[in-house]
Motif scaffolding. Structure first.
Motif, mmCIF file in Angstrom:
data_model
loop_
_atom_site.group_PDB
_atom_site.id
_atom_site.type_symbol
_atom_site.label_atom_id
_atom_site.label_comp_id
_atom_site.label_asym_id
_atom_site.label_seq_id
_atom_site.Cartn_x
_atom_site.Cartn_y
_atom_site.Cartn_z
ATOM 1 N N ILE A 118 38.671 39.215 15.378
ATOM 2 C CA ILE A 118 39.709 38.626 14.531
ATOM 3 C C ILE A 118 40.746 37.878 15.363
ATOM 4 N N ALA A 119 41.200 38.485 16.467
ATOM 5 C CA ALA A 119 42.204 37.843 17.309
ATOM 6 C C ALA A 119 41.684 36.513 17.859
ATOM 7 N N LEU A 160 40.637 35.200 4.355
ATOM 8 C CA LEU A 160 39.364 35.917 4.189
ATOM 9 C C LEU A 160 39.140 36.906 5.329
ATOM 10 N N LEU A 161 39.539 36.517 6.542
ATOM 11 C CA LEU A 161 39.440 37.453 7.670
ATOM 12 C C LEU A 161 40.315 38.676 7.443
ATOM 13 N N VAL A 162 41.536 38.436 6.972
ATOM 14 C CA VAL A 162 42.442 39.552 6.686
ATOM 15 C C VAL A 162 41.862 40.450 5.607
ATOM 16 N N ASP A 165 39.000 42.408 7.086
ATOM 17 C CA ASP A 165 39.490 43.477 7.960
ATOM 18 C C ASP A 165 40.049 44.629 7.140
ATOM 19 N N LEU A 166 40.753 44.309 6.044
ATOM 20 C CA LEU A 166 41.283 45.342 5.155
ATOM 21 C C LEU A 166 40.144 46.122 4.511
ATOM 22 N N ARG A 173 46.403 45.172 9.052
ATOM 23 C CA ARG A 173 46.962 45.049 10.401
ATOM 24 C C ARG A 173 47.730 43.725 10.495
ATOM 25 N N LEU A 174 48.805 43.673 9.712
ATOM 26 C CA LEU A 174 49.553 42.436 9.559
ATOM 27 C C LEU A 174 50.208 41.994 10.865
#
Length: 316
Positions: A118-119, A160-162, A165-166, A173-174
């Protein structure tokens, strides 16, 4: 009758071979760079190494290597082509170093707070879109429809990545997402600043000054936060991985990239470099068991398409 290749045919074969070698070297650079986030994530999980400390160590290991490459580079230049760094070029290189140090620190912190995949996806895929967005007002241009589409794609892909990940981790992981976006913004600043230094210094001279300055920027920050504590307990494996990050994906990766760029167009290399975040996602899944989820995979595809649109706009 034996076929004797003509001089023209031989030149075409040689040119195609050089072009293929250049493409393969850039693909290798993308793969090597992709191992950085995965290795860093492993270190953060298995040791007490802090993100900013790893960023500093990476720069400290890399800049002596770039010094040696710079010396070799300068020896190969004729006397009348030796670079003369003006004050404006030197200031631009120092600014690049500040951006480099800030990017390394925020990127490593984002890897620690979220995941390697993600990073990296956010930092590398959102950055080219931000470059287009920021370059428009700086150059007095209006954003074209491709820029707008790339921006919408980057926003959609990030969301969509967030969501993915959720879905996978069960938590938002805001903070890590915001730090990754900050890393993307800093890298965009690095890219825009590099345009002022383009052609002003050879590539490894630029890399040496940039990485040395970045290390000097991070050094007091790491020292003030007590980031050197516990390095003695890092262990042999931990130190080997730290040295690996500083030498292989950094020095060897840059060497492969710049060598490949000699026979590869900028547009082609930009497209190839979209492989890096996908390499990271794949390696993170295989080595660390990090899964982006269905929504995350869709977001990855949307981000990659956004980068391709940004590349097309830049080429146009």
């Amino acid at each position: 009758m034996r076929f004797i290749p003509s001089l023209v045919t031989t030149r075409f074969i040689s040119r195609d071979s050089a072009a293929l070698r250049g493409v393969l070297l850039i693909v290798l650079a993308a793969l090597l760079w992709g191992t950085t986030g995965v290795t860093a994530r492993y270190l953060f999980t298995e040791t007490d190494l802090q993100p900013l400390t790893l960023a500093l160590l990476r720069l400290c290991i890399a800049f002596p290597c770039f010094y040696l490459l710079m010396r070799r580079e300068l020896r190969r230049l004729p006397a009348d082509q030796q670079p003369r760094l003006s004050r404006s070029i030197l200031l631009a290189l120092l600014a690049l170093g500040v951006f480099q140090g800030a990017y390394q620190g925020t990127y490593m912190l984002a890897v620690d707070l979220t995941s390697a995949g993600i990073a990296t996806l956010i930092a590398l895929c959102v950055s080219p879109v931000l470059v287009l967005l920021l370059a428009a007002p700086l150059l007095g241009e209006k954003p074209g429809w491709i820029t707008v589409l790339a921006l919408l794609g980057a926003l959609t892909g990030t969301l969509l990545l967030v969501a993915g990940d959720l879905e996978v981790s069960g938590q938002l992981r805001l903070t890590g997402i915001l730090v990754a976006l900050l890393a993307a913004l800093i890298y965009a600043g690095f890219t825009l600043t590099s345009r002022f230094a383009a052609g002003g210094a050879p590539v490894f001279t630029t890399a040496f000054i940039c990485f040395l300055t970045g290390a000097l920027v991070l050094l007091p920050v790491v020292w003030l936060q007590g980031g050197f504590a516990g390095l003695g307990q890092l262990g042999v494996t931990g130190w080997l991985l730290v040295v690996y990050i500083g030498l292989v994906p950094t020095c060897l990766g840059y060497l492969c990239f710049f060598t490949g760029m000699k026979t590869t167009s900028a547009t082609t290399s930009s497209i190839i470099m979209t492989l890096e975040p996908m390499f990271v996602a794949l390696l993170a899944w295989l080595w660390l068991g990090e899964w982006l989820g269905t929504l995350g995979l869709i977001g990855t595809a949307v981000l990659v398409v956004s980068v391709l649109l940004a590349t097309r706009q830049k080429a146009g």
